[in-house]
Structures are given as structure tokens and as C-alpha cells.
Scaffold this active site. Structure first.
Site, mmCIF file in Angstrom:
data_model
loop_
_atom_site.group_PDB
_atom_site.id
_atom_site.type_symbol
_atom_site.label_atom_id
_atom_site.label_comp_id
_atom_site.label_asym_id
_atom_site.label_seq_id
_atom_site.Cartn_x
_atom_site.Cartn_y
_atom_site.Cartn_z
ATOM 1 N N SER A 120 4.740 3.716 9.709
ATOM 2 C CA SER A 120 3.699 5.052 9.799
ATOM 3 C C SER A 120 3.707 4.919 10.758
ATOM 4 O O SER A 120 3.169 3.983 10.784
ATOM 5 C CB SER A 120 2.759 6.108 8.730
ATOM 6 O OG SER A 120 2.421 6.543 8.810
ATOM 7 N N TYR B 77 -3.973 5.908 3.184
ATOM 8 C CA TYR B 77 -2.568 6.133 2.996
ATOM 9 C C TYR B 77 -2.726 5.155 4.955
ATOM 10 O O TYR B 77 -1.261 5.017 4.851
ATOM 11 C CB TYR B 77 -2.232 7.427 3.372
ATOM 12 C CG TYR B 77 -0.873 8.212 3.579
ATOM 13 C CD1 TYR B 77 0.698 7.282 2.965
ATOM 14 C CD2 TYR B 77 -0.457 7.905 5.126
ATOM 15 C CE1 TYR B 77 1.895 7.908 3.113
ATOM 16 C CE2 TYR B 77 0.546 7.796 5.902
ATOM 17 C CZ TYR B 77 1.760 7.844 4.877
ATOM 18 O OH TYR B 77 3.209 8.148 5.415
#
Length: 730
Positions: free
Chosen positions: A598, A611
Site C-alpha cells: 500500500s 495497517y
């Protein structure tokens, strides 16, 4: 012993007068052809020819003319439509005989005979673009209106017997004649014409080493005669059936399903690598009682070495299979692997010797010398092809060859086509020209890709993108139903292939769906085993599975949530690569791994600390794995920005929470799609391109990283974020 076939063993009479009566002209020929092609006992996939001589209106003169409609080159009777049939003026086609007879070096296997295929276009009716097949003279030079030329196992058993001519007379009497083997073409058509002229009462001919051709003035009568002759031959074979002594009786016992699968999982990656040294193959496994009766028998090695008889068979299966004389009860898997290695080496030498002994000055270069059929006692058959569809058809054809051998050995003695004749078919310049006319294969046509996370979102889109390039997709997801749904979508779109179910052959098509938990190594091993048993190997791995766990209202994340985040987003990807590593090394074929990280890995922000740090760790995992897996496997990653539409990570509650967080106006009554669009547009405006990020954008990047276009790229993370400058490398 049975003296006649049971009703459910007979070939299927699919003719329906209520359907046929509504059809005229070539549509009735299509109907008859589809009925014939729907039963593998009548003809092979892609094999056989049908024709009708019909009265048509000449588009230039308006006069009525006789036209031969005959299955064109490369067609399949089961699926053929009118556009798959060539059409030729009968008077022009018959006129070619005079032209041919005027050539100096006419005769079987001469350049003149082969050149006659080039004359067929001059006979074309109504500018039909469908190319005529080499069997056209067989249909055109016989006078009857309707002709079926089939490859039924029962009749090929007669054709491939040492006493073929005598058996034809014994079984069919005077109504069916016999012609010796001759390669299909102009000369064979003339030979059949002469046979009919010598005895006009004939209803058909058994073609030595080849099959059956029969005719009638009525199309339904022709169809029913075909079925009658096939059943008549089958009845005779069953009356001679040897029961438990078939193929000399049983020599080896079958392994249990569990032991068989464990053995296959151990040898398949290595075996696929061995047979894929020149071009990659996809495998199909068969372990039903029919094939096991053969491979476990005393005569299997002798008969396998003889090779196949019918040209349709060995064009798919090569001149012979590789039979491995391995005792499943007393020898180990290591022994099997050693015997396979020795067998492959000898097979390649035998194939090269066959080529050198039989080649002509103008023969094409030697083709891949690796076997496409491997027979193993106790296990069954492994068939190989350029894709799953082709490997299933290869298996289908060798099943037909086994049935032919069974029938011939029951009645008499099986004989194969002489090697030179086999070579002249396999390396026929007309066949070579046909191969060259085929469109190039898509880049991933022979590749097997495991997509983890394929049940939804980015993974599902990647699965669809790769399948469009010909890849075989193993759709894996924690949710088995969603994985299977994606696989079903791909199968429906790209087809099961041309193999036919109900043959005992592995039934999967271009995709399968299965469940996997990437935090559980045993679950991963099970997924890899299922992949091997479905396709024989694995080329690429794509991981899109991930988890985002939002913090509580006070900004806290529990220890369990932290652990799960890293277990899935970091350790899960490592587990997959680590478990697949030995498979890749055994296979020894270059491949690619694409992970999903990401842009959050490079952008610090509030509310997603677990995350974001897990994705930062995943970025470095990519670099570490690229070093560990080199040079065999490339390892890269795509790093999406926020993908809203199609993502399971953005349920309605999270979207509303984000809209509220960013003071974006919305109404509670708005649909999920409308709310997602608002949030996606907000994120888009923070990028340089000002466009929302879609799952399709991630799929394109994944495709690039799997393709040869990125063959020199490894250890890289490609941001697919619309130009989020905060994520620029520093």
C-alpha cells in the site's frame, strides 16, 4: 461373455424428427454433424467429417447447381455451425480429377497430390471463406448425397487389427468394403471411388488404420447407418471380450486415493519442469478404472511401445506415450522419479532417432521430443498440452487409443501404423502449414497463476485480467464461496475447453476456486496440492489478501488486532512464498510473484498505525524475497492508494465514517455506490491525476509485473495511486 451391447452401452441416437423436419439445406447437415460429434464413441474431438451434396442457386447465373458442403479444415463436429463447412461446386471439384491425372508425378505422397489442396479454392461456391479439408476428395468422389466419415473406437479396432480385411468381411458381410491405409487426400478419394465403382452395392468402407466411411441418399438414413455399423462392430468386440484377462490381466495394484495424490504432488512439479524444457505444458490427470486397467496390466508396456494407430490419435498423443514400469507396491516415490528421469532421457533419444530415420529433405525441423502422455502403474495417466483444454483432449485421445487396443487384442492382434507413415502424417507439410496459420498463443496461455484474494476486489479483477490473457487461474480466498464464484465466472466466460465430460478425465477448465487461510501453513499446503492435481504445476503467485482493522473510538487497537494485521499482511505473504518455494525449485521454470502492499507504507497518517506499519514491513519483505528467490522467481509488488469501488475493505459503515471524518456532505438514504463515489472522488482530488483509483488499475499493474515486459524487474514496488506525492520516494 456378453454377445450384445446393453442398451446404455450403445452409441446415442440423438436424431429428433421434430427438430430435423424444421431444418433445410446445410442446417440439416449441421444438425447431423452435431448429433454425431456429441458421442466420443462415434468420433474424436475435432475428428471426423460429414458432407451433403445439395442443390443451390448459383449467385451469378441464378441457375441451380450441385454443391458439396463438407466440414472444413479444423472444425469440430460437436460444436460446428454452418460457417464451419466448406462449399464447393461439384462439377468443378470432379473436374480436378482430369487436371490431377495430367500431372507427371501424381500419386500418393507426391508434391502434386499435396498441391491439389491448393486447387480447392478454385471450386469454392459463393465465396465461402472456410478452407476445405484434406478429406474433401473422400466425400466428393463418392456419388451418394450424404456421407459420414467417423473415427469410432470399435471400427478403428478392426482397422488396426492384423486381420483387418478379413474381420471387416466377417463382421459386416458384403455391404461394407475395405481399403488399405493411405494418407488422406486426393489418391485416397480416387481409391474409394474405384472401390465403389467395383461394387456399387456397398454402403461404406473400413479404412485400414484409420476409421469408417459410409453413405446414403437420405441424411437420417446415413446417420442411422453410422450408428448401426459402430454398434455392430462393438457387439462383435464384446462377444470376444477377455474379461479379467484383458491386456494380459492385472500385473500391478492401484494405489489408494490418498497415496496416489501424495505421490503425484511429490513428482508433478519436477515432471512438469522436465517436459516443459522447450515449451510449457499444463497437465491433466486420469486415474479411473478404465485407464488403470490398462496401465496396471501385463501387456501395457508392450502395447504402449507400439504406439497409436489412427492418425487422429498420434497427432495429439505423439507416436507413443512414455510408460514407466514402476511397481507401486514395492518401489518408492524416489524410485519412480528415477525411472521417470531415465524414461524421459530415453524417450527423447528415441524420438530424435525416429525423426532422423524418417525425415525428408524438406521436412520441418524436429518438434519438441518430450512425451505428451505419461503412463504410471498404480496411478494412471498424466497428459500434457499447451493449455488445459489441449491436455484434456490429449487424454481423451489416448483413452480412445486404449479402447482401440482393447478391441483389436480381443478380436485379433493390434498393429500400429508403420513409423514412416506416422512420420509422414506428423510432419506433413500441409499440417505444418495449418499450424503456422493458427493465431499466436496469448502470453499466459500455458501459465498457471494462483491468485490469493480472488473472491473480491483487486484480487477478483486481477483474476479476470490474467484469464483474458489465457492464464489458468486458481482462485483462492478465505471465503470459499466467493473464490468459487470468481472461478465460475471465468469458466463461463472462457469455457471448459473442448474436452468432454463423462470420460473419467479431470474435469476442471480454465479456473478453479478453493479456500485458503494464509495464516495457516497447512491450509496453504492443501491449496498448493489442489493446484498441482488440477494443472500439474504453478508458474506465478499473486497475493492481494489483506486486512484493515480500524481502531476503537478512542484510537486504540487491541493486541489481537495488531497480531492479526501483521499475521495477514506480512506473515501471510511470507507463508505463501515459503510454502511454494520448493515447488518452484523442483519445477525449475522461471516465474513471477506479485504481492500487494500500500502507499500507506510510505505515508504516515493518523488512525491506521497497525495497517500502515504492516504494509511498510511488506514493502521490505518484497525486497528480501526478491533476493532469496532469485534468479528463478521475480518478486515485486503493487502498492494501491485507497481503492473504494469493489473493495470489501470499505463497507458502508467505514465509508460513512470516512465521509464524516472529512466533512463531506451526504444523506443516509444514499446508496452504497453513491456514497463510495463521493469518497473516491474526495481521495482522487488529493492526487496529481485527479482520478479515482480502480481495481482495474491495480490489475493492469499486476499483469505488467507477471508479463515478459517486466522480465528484468524484481524487488520493486509500483505505486498505483493516481500520483499521491506524499508517497514519492525520499
Amino acid at each position: 461373455m456378453s454377445t450384445s451391447l446393453a442398451k446404455d452401452q450403445r452409441v446415442n441416437n440423438l436424431w429428433d424428427d421434430s427438430v430435423a423436419s424444421k431444418l433445410t439445406g446445410v442446417d440439416r447437415l449441421v444438425y447431423r454433424s452435431n448429433c454425431l460429434g456429441s458421442d466420443l464413441r462415434i468420433t474424436n474431438t475435432g475428428g471426423g467429417n460429414t458432407s451433403s451434396k445439395l442443390t443451390e442457386t448459383d449467385p451469378l447465373t441464378g441457375e441451380e447447381v450441385e454443391v458439396l458442403w463438407v466440414k472444413g479444415s479444423g472444425g469440430d463436429l460437436r460444436t460446428s455451425k454452418s460457417e464451419n463447412f466448406a462449399s464447393l461446386y461439384m462439377d468443378k471439384l470432379l473436374g480436378l480429377r482430369e487436371y490431377y491425372n495430367g500431372q507427371a508425378d501424381r500419386g500418393p505422397k507426391t508434391p502434386v497430390e499435396d498441391s491439389m489442396v491448393g486447387q480447392f479454392p478454385h471450386c469454392t461456391f459463393n465465396l465461402n471463406p472456410r478452407a476445405s479439408s484434406i478429406d474433401t476428395p473422400l466425400h466428393g468422389f463418392l456419388p451418394q448425397k450424404h456421407i459420414d466419415h467417423m473415427h469410432p473406437n470399435s471400427v478403428i479396432s478392426i482397422a488396426a487389427s492384423r486381420r483387418s480385411k478379413e474381420l471387416t468381411q466377417e463382421i459386416f458381410g458384403d455391404k461394407i468394403g475395405w481399403v488399405p491405409w493411405l494418407r488422406p487426400g486426393f489418391e485416397l478419394g480416387l481409391m474409394m471411388q474405384q472401390a465403389h465403382e467395383a461394387d456399387p452395392t456397398l454402403d461404406g468402407l473400413v479404412m485400414g488404420q484409420h476409421g469408417l466411411i459410409n453413405w446414403a441418399e437420405d441424411d437420417k438414413e446415413c446417420y442411422e447407418l453410422t450408428l448401426k455399423l459402430i454398434d455392430q462392430a462393438a457387439d462383435f468386440i464384446e462377444s470376444k471380450d477377455k474379461g479379467a484377462d484383458t491386456f494380459g490381466g492385472q500385473k500391478y495394484d492401484t494405489l489408494s486415493d490418498e497415496k496416489r495424490d501424495a505421490t503425484l504432488v511429490e513428482i508433478l512439479p519436477w515432471l512438469r519442469g522436465q517436459v516443459s524444457q522447450q515449451k510449457r505444458f499444463v497437465g491433466t490427470l486420469q486415474s479411473d478404472t478404465t485407464i488403470l486397467r490398462f496401465v496396471n496390466s501385463h501387456d501395457a508396456q508392450r502395447l504402449a511401445e507400439l504406439g497409436t494407430s489412427c492418425p487422429d490419435h498420434f497427432l495429439r498423443t505423439k507416436i507413443k506415450p512414455l510408460y514407466v514400469d514402476w511397481n507401486p507396491q514395492t518401489e518408492s516415490t524416489a524410485d519412480l522419479k528415477a525411472k521417470l528421469a531415465a524414461g524421459l532421457e530415453q524417450y527423447r533419444k528415441d524420438y530424435a532417432a525416429y525423426y532422423e530415420a524418417c525425415k525428408h529433405d524438406n521436412s520441418p525441423a524436429m518438434r519438441d521430443p518430450n512425451p505428451t502422455v505419461v503412463l504410471i502403474p498404480g496411478i494412471g495417466m498424466i497428459a500434457w498440452g499447451k493449455n488445459k483444454s489441449e491436455s484434456r483432449v490429449t487424454a481423451e485421445f489416448y483413452n480412445c487409443a486404449v479402447e482401440v487396443m482393447r478391441g483389436a487384442e480381443a478380436m485379433d492382434e493390434y498393429i500400429s501404423l508403420p513409423q514412416q507413415e506416422a512420420f509422414d502424417i506428423e510432419y506433413w507439410l500441409l499440417e505444418e502449414a495449418k499450424l503456422k496459420r493458427m493465431p499466436p498463443a496469448k502470453e499466459l496461455a500455458s501459465k498457471i497463476v494462483l491468485v490469493v484474494g480472488a473472491g473480491s476486489g483487486i484480487g477478483k479483477q486481477i483474476a479476470h485480467r490474467l484469464a483474458s490473457e489465457g492464464a489458468h487461474i486458481v482462485c483462492a480466498d478465505l471465503n470459499a464461496e466467493m473464490a468459487e464464484a470468481t472461478a465460475n465466472e471465468l469458466t463461463e466466460k472462457y469455457g471448459q475447453g473442448i474436452g468432454v465430460s463423462g470420460t473419467g478425465i479431470s474435469g476442471c477448465g480454465p479456473a478453479i476456486g478453493l479456500s485458503v487461510n494464509i495464516t495457516d501453513r497447512e491450509s496453504i499446503r492443501e491449496a498448493l496440492q489442489q493446484t498441482l492435481l488440477a494443472y500439474g504445476g504453478l508458474d506465478h503467485l499473486v497475493v492481494t489478501a489483506g486486512v484493515f482493522l480500524p481502531p476503537s473510538r478512542d484510537g486504540k487497537l487491541s493486541d489481537d488486532a495488531w497480531k492479526l494485521t501483521f499475521d495477514v499482511n506480512v506473515r501471510g505473504s511470507y507463508n505463501l512464498v515459503d510454502e511454494a518455494r520448493s515447488l518452484f525449485e523442483e519445477q525449475d521454470l522461471e516465474g513471477s510473484i506479485v504481492l500487494t502492499t500500500s502507499v500507506n507504507a510510505a505515508v504516515a497518517k493518523k488512525g491506521s498505525v497497525a495497517y500502515d506499519t504492516s504494509k511498510a514491513a511488506a514493502n521490505h519483505l518484497v525486497r528480501e524475497l526478491a533476493i532469496e528467490m532469485a534468479p528463478l522467481m521475480r518478486v515485486n509488488a503493487i502498492a494501491p492508494a485507497t481503492v473504494i469501488a469493489g473493495s470489501t475493505m470499505f463497507p458502508r459503515d467505514r465509508v460513512i465514517s470516512s465521509l464524516t471524518k472529512y466533512d463531506i456532505p451526504f444523506e443516509e438514504s444514499e446508496s452504497d455506490d453513491a456514497l463510495q463515489d463521493k469518497l473516491a472522488e474526495f481521495y482522487a482530488q488529493r492526487t496529481l491525476t485527479k482520478r479515482p483509483i480502480r481495481t482495474e488499475d491495480q490489475a493492469e499493474a499486476a499483469w505488467f509485473l507477471l508479463s515478459d515486459a517486466s522480465s528484468k524487474t524484481t524487488g520493486q514496488i509500483i505505486n498505483v495511486d493516481g500520483g499521491l506525492h506524499e508517497a514519492f520516494l525520499r
